[in-house]
Design a protein around this motif. Structure first.
Motif, PDB file in Angstrom:
ATOM      1  N   GLU A   9       0.822  -1.200   0.000  1.00 46.84           N
ATOM      2  CA  GLU A   9       0.000   0.000   0.000  1.00 46.84           C
ATOM      3  C   GLU A   9       0.859   1.254   0.000  1.00 46.84           C
ATOM      4  OE1 GLU A   9      -2.362  -0.354   3.449  1.00 46.84           O
ATOM      5  OE2 GLU A   9      -3.693  -1.858   2.613  1.00 46.84           O
ATOM      6  N   ARG A  10       2.132   1.086   0.095  1.00 50.09           N
ATOM      7  CA  ARG A  10       3.005   2.248   0.148  1.00 50.09           C
ATOM      8  C   ARG A  10       3.028   2.926  -1.210  1.00 50.09           C
ATOM      9  NH1 ARG A  10       9.501   2.058   1.321  1.00 50.09           N
ATOM     10  NH2 ARG A  10       9.915   4.272   1.038  1.00 50.09           N
ATOM     11  N   TRP A  16      -3.574   5.681   9.981  1.00 53.01           N
ATOM     12  CA  TRP A  16      -3.254   6.330   8.711  1.00 53.01           C
ATOM     13  C   TRP A  16      -3.247   5.335   7.555  1.00 53.01           C
ATOM     14  CZ3 TRP A  16      -3.400  11.109   7.082  1.00 53.01           C
ATOM     15  CH2 TRP A  16      -3.311  12.163   7.990  1.00 53.01           C
ATOM     16  N   ARG A  45      -4.840   6.071   3.936  1.00 53.87           N
ATOM     17  CA  ARG A  45      -4.009   5.924   2.734  1.00 53.87           C
ATOM     18  C   ARG A  45      -4.666   4.987   1.727  1.00 53.87           C
ATOM     19  NH1 ARG A  45       1.801   3.499   3.845  1.00 53.87           N
ATOM     20  NH2 ARG A  45       0.478   1.782   4.529  1.00 53.87           N
ATOM     21  N   ARG A  46      -5.283   3.930   2.233  1.00 52.10           N
ATOM     22  CA  ARG A  46      -5.938   2.951   1.362  1.00 52.10           C
ATOM     23  C   ARG A  46      -7.077   3.589   0.569  1.00 52.10           C
ATOM     24  NH1 ARG A  46      -7.079  -1.624   5.105  1.00 52.10           N
ATOM     25  NH2 ARG A  46      -4.817  -1.485   5.323  1.00 52.10           N
ATOM     26  N   GLU A  80      -5.557   5.513  -2.245  1.00 55.52           N
ATOM     27  CA  GLU A  80      -4.978   4.601  -3.233  1.00 55.52           C
ATOM     28  C   GLU A  80      -6.067   4.059  -4.157  1.00 55.52           C
ATOM     29  OE1 GLU A  80      -4.972   1.129  -3.803  1.00 55.52           O
ATOM     30  OE2 GLU A  80      -3.317   1.250  -5.229  1.00 55.52           O
ATOM     31  N   LEU A  93      -1.510  11.087  -1.156  1.00 56.11           N
ATOM     32  CA  LEU A  93      -0.596   9.986  -0.864  1.00 56.11           C
ATOM     33  C   LEU A  93       0.820  10.492  -0.598  1.00 56.11           C
ATOM     34  CD1 LEU A  93      -1.895   7.398  -3.472  1.00 56.11           C
ATOM     35  CD2 LEU A  93      -2.054   7.206  -0.996  1.00 56.11           C
ATOM     36  N   ILE A 101       0.783  11.754   3.054  1.00 56.81           N
ATOM     37  CA  ILE A 101       0.782  10.621   3.987  1.00 56.81           C
ATOM     38  C   ILE A 101       2.129   9.913   3.945  1.00 56.81           C
ATOM     39  CG2 ILE A 101      -0.324   8.418   4.530  1.00 56.81           C
ATOM     40  CD1 ILE A 101      -2.914   9.559   3.327  1.00 56.81           C
ATOM     41  N   GLY A 102       2.713   9.832   2.751  1.00 52.66           N
ATOM     42  CA  GLY A 102       4.037   9.226   2.629  1.00 52.66           C
ATOM     43  C   GLY A 102       5.090   9.970   3.425  1.00 52.66           C
ATOM     44  N   TYR A 132       4.987   8.834   6.964  1.00 50.28           N
ATOM     45  CA  TYR A 132       5.660   7.544   7.133  1.00 50.28           C
ATOM     46  C   TYR A 132       7.180   7.688   7.027  1.00 50.28           C
ATOM     47  CZ  TYR A 132       1.482   4.645   7.350  1.00 50.28           C
ATOM     48  OH  TYR A 132       0.314   4.047   7.756  1.00 50.28           O
ATOM     49  N   THR A 147     -11.183  10.828   5.629  1.00 53.05           N
ATOM     50  CA  THR A 147      -9.966  11.294   6.298  1.00 53.05           C
ATOM     51  C   THR A 147     -10.239  12.509   7.172  1.00 53.05           C
ATOM     52  OG1 THR A 147      -8.674  10.475   4.420  1.00 53.05           O
ATOM     53  CG2 THR A 147      -7.575  11.991   5.929  1.00 53.05           C
ATOM     54  N   ASP A 186      -0.196   3.578  12.547  1.00 53.48           N
ATOM     55  CA  ASP A 186      -1.304   2.835  11.938  1.00 53.48           C
ATOM     56  C   ASP A 186      -1.585   1.564  12.730  1.00 53.48           C
ATOM     57  OD1 ASP A 186       0.583   0.858  11.141  1.00 53.48           O
ATOM     58  OD2 ASP A 186       0.997   1.962   9.301  1.00 53.48           O
TER      59      ASP A 186
END
Length: 545
Positions: free
Chosen positions: A74-75, A353, A357-358, A361, A375, A378-379, A382, A437, A456
């Protein structure tokens, strides 16, 4: 009136009648045109509506194709991770907020440049076979060798992995008896017999190792009991289905008191990740399988996992009963059941998160620009976590890093969500992602307050995977009791995995020692749980080293 006048009048009347007829015809055509226009408008609306349905179905098909054949990660990864950009154009940020976000982004990018290494493709190397496996040597000598004229050199050794069929054996317990000599008579003789060891299941010929392997095959290897019965038959052992089911019930009953003790420890931990998953249950009244739910609670710090089954219900009343006296943090997805804890004193809900994120995506195909931007943000969050892991920061240091780098990113991202939502279709995937979100953004942002909190719920979802694999093999639970038994055993299995404990070793230890706690109430059943078993084995290994 003359004849000519009559003729002229007749012509005028005929022309009038013709014009009336023509007029009626034209009126009919006009009415037809109006009806056609109305039908055209109606058909145009239907076509537009169907186009929307087609677009929605195309998006669903594309999403399903990605789930089935696409990458599982999912990244979100850009073509060049070093070229990520934070575009703040149009965001209504205060100057100081914008500066903090830009500074945070620059620091994150700087860390990534230092951390990124060029990956070189390594030549695959065969791993050696484990040293603990027994070796059987098979010597092969060259033919026609005269040892008087030849001297033997260092031999060439090749190791090949082989397997014998599973070996079962019968352990005969022989209890020796003694009597005092020179007794007056045999009736008065004092006889002493060795004590019978307590078996895991009374009046059963199943030993701890067999019970452990049956449980492992069912819940780890996902083999239904009927397949295991066939495997026993291949070894010449006949075990009725009713017997193996009774053994499974007995094992679950033995674990039940320890399971309740585990529940107490989990709810006393102060930081729980919660999730739910489905489990098929046979409904004897409807004569079909129905969808039941099993709850998962993961105590993050002590690495304990509890599966809870309450007649397959996912209702709010289950959560109310489960967390009745709980005080601490609950981390979950956006399931509305947890909203009641938003205002409960002593409970702090935080979000996940990965779920947010999903959503974005899934919206990539519908609105790539907005979904990609989300994304990216959110990245970056991470990336902060990866930096903290890389630097092996303490909880306090991790919280400080999040406050300095992650919090400014979240401030900018929240304002972007507010600004973009009016521009998108609420029922579209990007609209749903933004709404989801933003609706839980207060929960999502709380993880930065304490370094112990996770960004998460992924570790909780990992604990659920054995159930997902199991239901594809053993298909369903026969009744609520079977599902409850599964929850108990899966709890112990997950605790073993979280604490790097071999499930078979722990099960044998548990079955051989559980009856020592039957009457001695001064002992704590927590001593039998996997995390304490690991402490005991680690200490034992340390003492013998």
């Amino acid at each position: 009136m003359t004849g000519d006048q009559e003729t002229f009048l007749q012509q005028i009347l005929e022309e009038r009648d013709r014009l009336f007829r023509e007029n009626s015809k034209l009126k009919g055509q006009i009415a037809g045109y109006e009806s056609f226009e109305a039908e055209k408008v109606s058909l145009t609306a239907q076509i537009s509506e169907k186009d929307q349905v087609i677009d929605k179905l195309k998006q669903q098909v594309a999403m399903l194709q990605r789930k089935i054949w696409g990458k599982s990660s999912e990244r979100f990864i850009l073509p060049d991770p070093l070229q990520r950009r934070l575009d703040f154009d149009g965001l209504e940020l205060l100057p100081e907020e914008k500066q903090l976000a830009v500074t945070a982004k620059e620091e994150i990018e700087q860390f990534k440049k230092i951390r990124v290494k060029v990956k070189t493709k390594k030549q695959p190397v065969r791993k050696p076979l484990p040293e603990n496996l027994p070796r059987e040597e098979h010597h092969i000598y060259p033919e026609n060798i005269d040892t008087e004229n030849w001297v033997e050199l260092q031999p060439e050794i090749t190791e090949v992995l082989e397997k014998d069929p599973a070996r079962y054996y019968v352990r005969r317990i022989i209890r020796h008896k003694y009597a005092l000599k020179n007794q007056a008579s045999e009736d008065q003789a004092t006889v002493v017999t060795a004590d019978m060891p307590i078996l895991p299941i009374a009046k059963s010929y199943a030993g701890a190792t067999v019970l452990a392997d049956i449980t492992i095959d069912k819940y780890v290897n996902h083999l239904p009991f009927y397949r295991q019965i066939q495997m026993f038959k291949q070894q010449g052992i006949s075990i009725p289905a009713s017997t193996i089911n009774d053994w499974n019930q007995e094992v679950a009953d033995l674990m039940r008191p320890a399971y309740y003790r585990l529940k107490e420890l989990v709810l006393a931990s102060g930081y729980i990740q919660s999730d739910e998953t489905t489990i098929p249950i046979i409904n004897n009244e409807k004569h079909k399988t129905v969808k039941g739910y099993i709850w998962m609670l993961r105590a993050v710090i002590p690495k304990l996992v509890l599966f809870h089954y309450d007649k397959g219900s996912r209702a709010q009343k289950v959560a109310l009963q489960l967390f009745k006296d709980y005080q601490g943090v609950i981390q979950s997805d956006g399931y509305a059941v947890y909203d009641i804890y938003e205002n409960k004193k002593g409970v702090l809900p935080i979000g996940c998160w990965a779920h947010a994120r999903r959503k974005f995506e899934e919206a990539l195909k519908e609105d790539e620009a907005r979904a990609s931007y989300a994304l990216k943000q959110i990245g970056l969050l991470y990336d902060v976590e990866r930096q903290a892991d890389h630097e092996n920061l303490s909880y306090e240091q991790r919280a400080d890093l999040r406050t300095r780098l992650a919090y400014p990113i979240m401030v900018a991202f929240e304002k972007w969500l507010v600004k973009e939502y009016p521009k998108v279709l609420p029922k579209g995937r990007i609209g749903k992602a933004i709404k989801y979100t933003y609706s839980i953004f207060n929960k999502l942002s709380r993880y930065h307050l304490d370094g112990r909190y996770k960004i998460d719920n992924n570790q909780a979802e990992n604990a659920i995977r054995p159930i997902a694999l199991g239901r594809k093999n053993w298909l369903f639970c026969g009744n609520h009791q079977s599902a409850e038994n599964a929850a108990i055993i899966y709890s112990m299995l997950a605790c073993c995995k979280n604490n790097d404990v071999n499930f078979r070793d722990w099960m044998i230890f548990f079955l051989e020692n559980v009856h020592k706690y039957d009457t001695d109430y001064s002992k704590d059943l927590a001593e039998l749980l996997p995390h304490n078993f690991k402490k005991q084995t680690d200490q034992s290994a340390k003492d013998h080293s």
